[in-house]
Design an enzyme around this catalytic site. Sequence first.
Site, mmCIF file in Angstrom:
data_model
loop_
_atom_site.group_PDB
_atom_site.id
_atom_site.type_symbol
_atom_site.label_atom_id
_atom_site.label_comp_id
_atom_site.label_asym_id
_atom_site.label_seq_id
_atom_site.Cartn_x
_atom_site.Cartn_y
_atom_site.Cartn_z
ATOM 1 N N ASP A 122 1.944 2.245 -8.658
ATOM 2 C CA ASP A 122 1.581 0.934 -9.168
ATOM 3 C C ASP A 122 0.111 0.985 -9.589
ATOM 4 O O ASP A 122 -0.717 1.531 -8.859
ATOM 5 C CB ASP A 122 1.729 -0.084 -8.027
ATOM 6 C CG ASP A 122 2.445 -1.327 -8.462
ATOM 7 O OD1 ASP A 122 1.963 -1.962 -9.414
ATOM 8 O OD2 ASP A 122 3.450 -1.679 -7.842
ATOM 9 N N ASP A 224 0.840 -3.393 -13.203
ATOM 10 C CA ASP A 224 1.037 -4.710 -12.614
ATOM 11 C C ASP A 224 0.450 -5.807 -13.506
ATOM 12 O O ASP A 224 -0.715 -5.711 -13.922
ATOM 13 C CB ASP A 224 0.339 -4.729 -11.247
ATOM 14 C CG ASP A 224 0.512 -6.045 -10.532
ATOM 15 O OD1 ASP A 224 1.644 -6.328 -10.119
ATOM 16 O OD2 ASP A 224 -0.475 -6.800 -10.417
ATOM 17 N N GLU A 278 4.831 -4.466 -15.914
ATOM 18 C CA GLU A 278 5.555 -5.598 -15.349
ATOM 19 C C GLU A 278 5.634 -6.658 -16.438
ATOM 20 O O GLU A 278 4.609 -7.042 -16.999
ATOM 21 C CB GLU A 278 4.794 -6.142 -14.143
ATOM 22 C CG GLU A 278 5.542 -7.260 -13.471
ATOM 23 C CD GLU A 278 4.688 -8.019 -12.464
ATOM 24 O OE1 GLU A 278 3.457 -8.008 -12.575
ATOM 25 O OE2 GLU A 278 5.290 -8.635 -11.577
ATOM 26 N N HIS A 344 10.212 -6.220 -4.881
ATOM 27 C CA HIS A 344 9.467 -6.773 -3.746
ATOM 28 C C HIS A 344 9.029 -8.218 -3.970
ATOM 29 O O HIS A 344 8.456 -8.820 -3.072
ATOM 30 C CB HIS A 344 8.238 -5.893 -3.507
ATOM 31 C CG HIS A 344 7.292 -5.946 -4.671
ATOM 32 N ND1 HIS A 344 7.612 -5.414 -5.902
ATOM 33 C CD2 HIS A 344 6.072 -6.499 -4.811
ATOM 34 C CE1 HIS A 344 6.626 -5.639 -6.741
ATOM 35 N NE2 HIS A 344 5.674 -6.295 -6.110
ATOM 36 N N ASP A 345 9.229 -8.755 -5.169
ATOM 37 C CA ASP A 345 8.841 -10.146 -5.439
ATOM 38 C C ASP A 345 10.049 -11.079 -5.400
ATOM 39 O O ASP A 345 9.944 -12.248 -5.811
ATOM 40 C CB ASP A 345 8.188 -10.258 -6.825
ATOM 41 C CG ASP A 345 6.822 -9.587 -6.861
ATOM 42 O OD1 ASP A 345 6.165 -9.517 -5.804
ATOM 43 O OD2 ASP A 345 6.425 -9.125 -7.947
HETATM 44 C C1 NOJ Z 1 3.000 -8.719 -9.505
HETATM 45 C C2 NOJ Z 1 3.342 -7.996 -8.246
HETATM 46 O O1 NOJ Z 1 4.642 -7.490 -8.369
HETATM 47 C C3 NOJ Z 1 3.181 -8.998 -7.142
HETATM 48 O O2 NOJ Z 1 3.684 -8.518 -5.915
HETATM 49 C C4 NOJ Z 1 1.726 -9.368 -7.033
HETATM 50 O O3 NOJ Z 1 1.585 -10.383 -6.074
HETATM 51 C C5 NOJ Z 1 1.185 -9.878 -8.377
HETATM 52 N N1 NOJ Z 1 1.605 -9.078 -9.483
HETATM 53 C C6 NOJ Z 1 -0.307 -9.878 -8.371
HETATM 54 O O4 NOJ Z 1 -0.788 -8.573 -8.399
#
Ligand code: NOJ
Length: 571
Positions: A122, A224, A278, A344-345
């Site tokens: 990442d 990210d 992302e 993970h989100d």
């Molecule tokens: C996206 C990431 O996947 C997430 O986990 C993070 O909180 C935010 N970007 C901020 O970096």
Amino acid sequence: MKRLPLSYIFLFLFAGNMIGQTVPADKKWWKEAIIYQIYPRSFKDSDGDGIGDLKGIISKLDYIKKLGIDVVWLNPIYSSPNDDNGYDVSDYRNIMRDFGTMADFDSMITGMHKRGIKLVMDLVVNHSSDEHEWFKQSRSSRTNPYRDYYHWWDAERGNPSPRYSLFDINHDAWRYDSVTNAWYLHYFSRKQPDLNWENPKLRQEVYDIMKFWADKGIDGFRLDAFGFAAKDTSFPVFPAGYEKNFMLYYAMGPHLHEYLKEMNNQVFSKYDVMSVAEGAGNTFEDAHNLVDADRRELNMAYAFEGIDIAKPEGYSLLHFKEVFSRWDSAFERIGWLAIVLSNHDQARMVSRFGNDQPQFRALSSKMLSTFLMTMRGTPYYYNGDELGMTNSEFRNIHDFRDMPALNEFQHLIDIHGDTSAYLKKLRLQGRDNGRTPFQWDSSANAGFTTGIPWIAVNPNYKMINAEVEEKDPNSCLHYFRKLVNLRKNNPALVYGSYHLLDKNNPSVYAYTRENNGVKFLILLNFSPNKAQTNIGIPLTGAKLLLSNDHRAPDSPVMSLSPYEACIYQLQ
Ligand code: NOJ
């Protein structure tokens, strides 16, 4: 000689293609890869401090290898004060103390490469931590050489125009700092100040960091929140209500493509690394402009429309089919997609898209895995989904750990909002659902740690864990390995054309994948009831390759049991 644009070449290939078969795409390892995402904090703790670490991952490399996957994407492991579990980096060239040392990293990557597994890291460079040396310098005075590494708005200019923060307790992305009488910008938390990509010095720092890791042998980068990086630094006023649709304003800022081309030129083109950001902008055009090969920016689009379909109130399969089919057709000829249902989100895949009731959990989890492994695009598979891990039990707000969730809860208290409705939503959709410790076995804390886990283990770990599933030939784990094996051995599942069947069936997702005369039929019942399907193509001679429900080979496929999934090879 002038290079012919790639799109042009594709056009020729298509024109010459009489039988309508998919043109074999440009072969690439990252198209054929299955990417297994590891959330390091929750994967395996080796030293009893309750937090997963690199030595823990090393101890599980044989498990990872046995899955059959060939790429690991690791969430951030750099030094960080952990405001956002590592997405707030304080030193990009060091390892977070909780996770171990650089020597551990070196052993981990060596162990992965020895097993034929590549490593994608990442890269969190839309923002850093406020504890990064750059920010400490930047905030110390207006004339500091690092001042322009971040976005500052001096107070004499009056209030800056509003910017929405995703994570701030008041959703205000400007934070006043008395040291220099100015505001700094943070799209995420106030401990995650946004880096100023308009500053060439900052960009060069980032490329140097990327080269540092590429020289260490990593095989790719996941960028990210990168769509947010480019900004109009005059900070114009956005129309009233913009925050309800802030992506329209934040994603794809001015010069984003220039930055990506520069990054490609300086880093990606110099190493055999894959790249994925992302998000993929707001439109197909945005996504193509990011990833089409002749643009020399990124490799593949990780779009959110599919993963976002599941809402607390559920979703319709017709919508699901429509979205995935639309994206597939938009990328049929040019460009490449990530295929993803969890990360993970998000809450757990089986709880969001399947059914985590005991009688349907394993079936629906296997059915969803079948979908991911048989679509065109590179599958991104989240750790624990191979066991059918589910959402956890969060009794009250104190059971949650996720900073934005806790901030929002506090915000609602402050404005006398509806905290119980929010808690209900968090239980279903909260990010912590996907972050509970990996369930290794039936021993205390699911074998994740000998200490106190940083977040509680899901109470269902005695039933759902890797050890139990290893012993059960019908488990999700065994099924996942079979799926991986099938995809790995059949290029048609990677490169083949996709054709939707029985489009208006509200319960069954049916499609074919075909390449060079090899054709697969995939039937997925997304419902808890028996369902009929009318695929409209003959099944004579069809061979059942895999099913999640003991379907007898070659039986007629008109009726599917609840959450049944099967893959046929057609003649
Ligand atoms: C996206 C990431 O996947 C997430 O986990 C993070 O909180 C935010 N970007 C901020 O970096």
